[in-house]
Design a protein around this motif. Structure first.
Motif, PDB file in Angstrom:
ATOM      1  N   THR A  41       0.831  -1.201   0.000  1.00 62.87           N
ATOM      2  CA  THR A  41       0.000   0.000   0.000  1.00 62.87           C
ATOM      3  C   THR A  41       0.863   1.247   0.000  1.00 62.87           C
ATOM      4  O   THR A  41       2.003   1.246   0.493  1.00 62.87           O
ATOM      5  N   ASP A  42       0.331   2.289  -0.590  1.00 63.95           N
ATOM      6  CA  ASP A  42       0.994   3.596  -0.643  1.00 63.95           C
ATOM      7  C   ASP A  42      -0.081   4.586  -1.093  1.00 63.95           C
ATOM      8  O   ASP A  42      -1.139   4.185  -1.599  1.00 63.95           O
ATOM      9  N   ILE A  43       0.220   5.869  -0.940  1.00 62.49           N
ATOM     10  CA  ILE A  43      -0.692   6.881  -1.477  1.00 62.49           C
ATOM     11  C   ILE A  43      -0.445   7.039  -2.972  1.00 62.49           C
ATOM     12  O   ILE A  43      -1.239   7.624  -3.697  1.00 62.49           O
ATOM     13  N   ALA A  44       0.694   6.475  -3.416  1.00 56.36           N
ATOM     14  CA  ALA A  44       1.112   6.577  -4.825  1.00 56.36           C
ATOM     15  C   ALA A  44       0.939   5.242  -5.548  1.00 56.36           C
ATOM     16  O   ALA A  44       0.653   4.214  -4.939  1.00 56.36           O
ATOM     17  N   GLU A  45       1.162   5.293  -6.872  1.00 58.72           N
ATOM     18  CA  GLU A  45       1.069   4.081  -7.708  1.00 58.72           C
ATOM     19  C   GLU A  45       2.344   3.248  -7.567  1.00 58.72           C
ATOM     20  O   GLU A  45       3.407   3.788  -7.252  1.00 58.72           O
ATOM     21  N   PRO A  46       2.266   1.927  -7.856  1.00 60.64           N
ATOM     22  CA  PRO A  46       3.480   1.104  -7.807  1.00 60.64           C
ATOM     23  C   PRO A  46       4.488   1.526  -8.873  1.00 60.64           C
ATOM     24  O   PRO A  46       4.116   2.056  -9.910  1.00 60.64           O
ATOM     25  N   ARG A  47       5.788   1.283  -8.595  1.00 68.14           N
ATOM     26  CA  ARG A  47       6.836   1.635  -9.549  1.00 68.14           C
ATOM     27  C   ARG A  47       7.018   0.584 -10.627  1.00 68.14           C
ATOM     28  O   ARG A  47       7.695   0.813 -11.621  1.00 68.14           O
ATOM     29  N   SER A  48       6.502  -0.619 -10.358  1.00 64.66           N
ATOM     30  CA  SER A  48       6.682  -1.697 -11.346  1.00 64.66           C
ATOM     31  C   SER A  48       5.482  -2.630 -11.255  1.00 64.66           C
ATOM     32  O   SER A  48       4.646  -2.502 -10.351  1.00 64.66           O
ATOM     33  N   GLU A  49       5.420  -3.568 -12.191  1.00 65.02           N
ATOM     34  CA  GLU A  49       4.295  -4.518 -12.210  1.00 65.02           C
ATOM     35  C   GLU A  49       4.202  -5.296 -10.904  1.00 65.02           C
ATOM     36  O   GLU A  49       5.221  -5.561 -10.256  1.00 65.02           O
ATOM     37  N   LEU A  50       2.992  -5.702 -10.565  1.00 62.79           N
ATOM     38  CA  LEU A  50       2.804  -6.436  -9.320  1.00 62.79           C
ATOM     39  C   LEU A  50       3.338  -7.858  -9.434  1.00 62.79           C
ATOM     40  O   LEU A  50       3.357  -8.451 -10.511  1.00 62.79           O
ATOM     41  N   LEU A  51       3.761  -8.398  -8.293  1.00 65.18           N
ATOM     42  CA  LEU A  51       4.223  -9.785  -8.229  1.00 65.18           C
ATOM     43  C   LEU A  51       3.006 -10.700  -8.183  1.00 65.18           C
ATOM     44  O   LEU A  51       1.883 -10.241  -7.927  1.00 65.18           O
ATOM     45  N   ALA A  52       3.265 -11.988  -8.383  1.00 63.80           N
ATOM     46  CA  ALA A  52       2.145 -12.930  -8.540  1.00 63.80           C
ATOM     47  C   ALA A  52       1.206 -12.946  -7.329  1.00 63.80           C
ATOM     48  O   ALA A  52      -0.014 -13.023  -7.494  1.00 63.80           O
ATOM     49  N   ASN A  53       1.772 -12.864  -6.118  1.00 62.64           N
ATOM     50  CA  ASN A  53       0.926 -12.964  -4.914  1.00 62.64           C
ATOM     51  C   ASN A  53       0.726 -11.606  -4.236  1.00 62.64           C
ATOM     52  O   ASN A  53       0.436 -11.539  -3.047  1.00 62.64           O
ATOM     53  N   GLU A  54       0.919 -10.523  -5.023  1.00 65.15           N
ATOM     54  CA  GLU A  54       0.860  -9.181  -4.444  1.00 65.15           C
ATOM     55  C   GLU A  54      -0.399  -8.445  -4.911  1.00 65.15           C
ATOM     56  O   GLU A  54      -0.758  -8.513  -6.089  1.00 65.15           O
ATOM     57  N   THR A  55      -1.052  -7.746  -3.977  1.00 62.14           N
ATOM     58  CA  THR A  55      -2.115  -6.819  -4.381  1.00 62.14           C
ATOM     59  C   THR A  55      -1.703  -5.421  -3.943  1.00 62.14           C
ATOM     60  O   THR A  55      -0.908  -5.259  -3.000  1.00 62.14           O
ATOM     61  N   TRP A  56      -2.227  -4.420  -4.645  1.00 63.02           N
ATOM     62  CA  TRP A  56      -1.859  -3.014  -4.377  1.00 63.02           C
ATOM     63  C   TRP A  56      -3.107  -2.239  -3.994  1.00 63.02           C
ATOM     64  O   TRP A  56      -4.104  -2.278  -4.712  1.00 63.02           O
ATOM     65  N   VAL A  57      -3.031  -1.547  -2.866  1.00 67.47           N
ATOM     66  CA  VAL A  57      -4.167  -0.723  -2.446  1.00 67.47           C
ATOM     67  C   VAL A  57      -3.659   0.697  -2.190  1.00 67.47           C
ATOM     68  O   VAL A  57      -2.753   0.885  -1.373  1.00 67.47           O
ATOM     69  N   LYS A  58      -4.229   1.655  -2.909  1.00 64.30           N
ATOM     70  CA  LYS A  58      -3.877   3.053  -2.634  1.00 64.30           C
ATOM     71  C   LYS A  58      -4.624   3.504  -1.389  1.00 64.30           C
ATOM     72  O   LYS A  58      -5.852   3.365  -1.318  1.00 64.30           O
TER      73      LYS A  58
END
Ligand code: NAD
Length: 275
Positions: free
Chosen positions: A31-48
């Protein structure tokens, strides 16, 4: 491990840690207030999400065993600007971790929690807080909260007082203060894998000959840094005569030790590095 949460995942250090953490758990929530710097990993989710907002942060920790808290504003600023992300953000992480029954918080503290200590004093992990800025004071607040949540609520914490974490040492100060990315990954891994830690403070520093801090009391973490800034000494040693009256040269906080409260310390570090 089932699930790890990483805050500050779009930052310099958070980004470096994503793959390591993803390899240690079935699920990584970044999680971050910003977007990820690279593509997500297989078991990773991204939440702003904004660290200062409990209703955005708390749900992310549900079902996790540990949270690796690296999100923050990373410079000295007026107190009001740090209050949300660095102070309330830290509270939100510890409180949400408690509510969801997490086992441990691994926290990116900073040398600036003790930044006004003298370089030649041989400080260890029991050193009383001596912050150099509102930024360092936020790290003291979070460390004290970590101790209190451990002692009152049984939530473990490892607070890593990171010094200067960059790909290579960038200036003469870094001969003592450098933490390589490789050693950062090992330190965070040890902070997660050590079976019991209670409340622990460790310095985030490589095996530098000139390190002004000691991890001698926290050998149980098994942290064995591999890198040494001394390899860069020839190119980084100052040509000018040092000034023993300059606090930026004699205190572990470096330029943060002399900056006016509320004014950027990172600007001083960039000036040291000629950038
Ligand atoms: N880099 C170093 O040498 C160093 C030294 C000491 C301590 N630290 C600590 O390590 C951590 C990471 O540092 P870094 O160098 O990667 O810094 P960084 O600025 O690159 O990363 C910090 C991240 O926090 C995020 N963030 C800021 N405000 C937020 C908010 N309100 N909500 C959600 N996310 C927010 C930013 O978007 C950023 O991605 C910080 O806690 C910092 O204080 C770093």
């Amino acid at each position: 491990m089932k699930k790890i949460v990483l805050t500050g995942a779009a930052g310099n250090l958070g980004h470096e840690l994503r793959a390591t953490l993803a390899s240690m758990a079935a699920e990584l929530v970044s999680t971050d207030i910003a977007e990820p710097r690279s593509e997500l990993l297989a078991n990773e989710t991204w939440v702003k999400a904004d660290l200062a907002e409990m209703d955005q942060i708390a749900p992310l920790l549900e079902g996790a065993e540990m949270v690796v808290h690296f999100g923050a504003i990373v410079d000295e600023k007026p107190f009001e600007e740090l209050l949300g992300p660095n102070y309330i953000g830290a509270y939100n992480i510890w409180e949400a971790a408690h509510r969801h029954g997490l086992r441990r918080v691994v926290y990116a503290s900073s040398i600036h929690a003790v930044g006004l200590c003298e370089n030649n004093r041989g400080i260890d992990t029991d050193e009383p807080h001596r912050p150099d800025t509102f930024y360092g004071l936020a790290k003291c607040f979070a460390e004290d909260m970590g101790r209190m949540y451990w002692e009152k609520r049984g939530l473990e914490a490892v607070c890593l007082r990171i010094f200067s974490c960059t790909p290579e040492p960038q200036n003469a100060r870094a001969l003592g203060s450098w933490l390589s990315y490789r050693d950062l990954r090992q330190l965070v891994t040890r902070a997660i894998e050590t079976p019991t830690v209670g409340f622990t403070v460790a310095y985030g520093v490589s095996a530098n000959d000139r390190a002004p801090v000691s991890n001698a009391r926290v050998g149980f973490l098994g942290y064995k840094p591999q890198d040494n800034a001394e390899d860069w000494a020839e190119t980084l040693l100052p040509q000018a005569r040092p000034d023993p009256a300059d606090l930026a040269q004699t205190r572990v906080g470096g330029p943060f030790a002399t900056v006016a409260l509320g004014e950027s310390g990172v600007a001083g570090i960039k000036a040291l590095s000629g950038k």
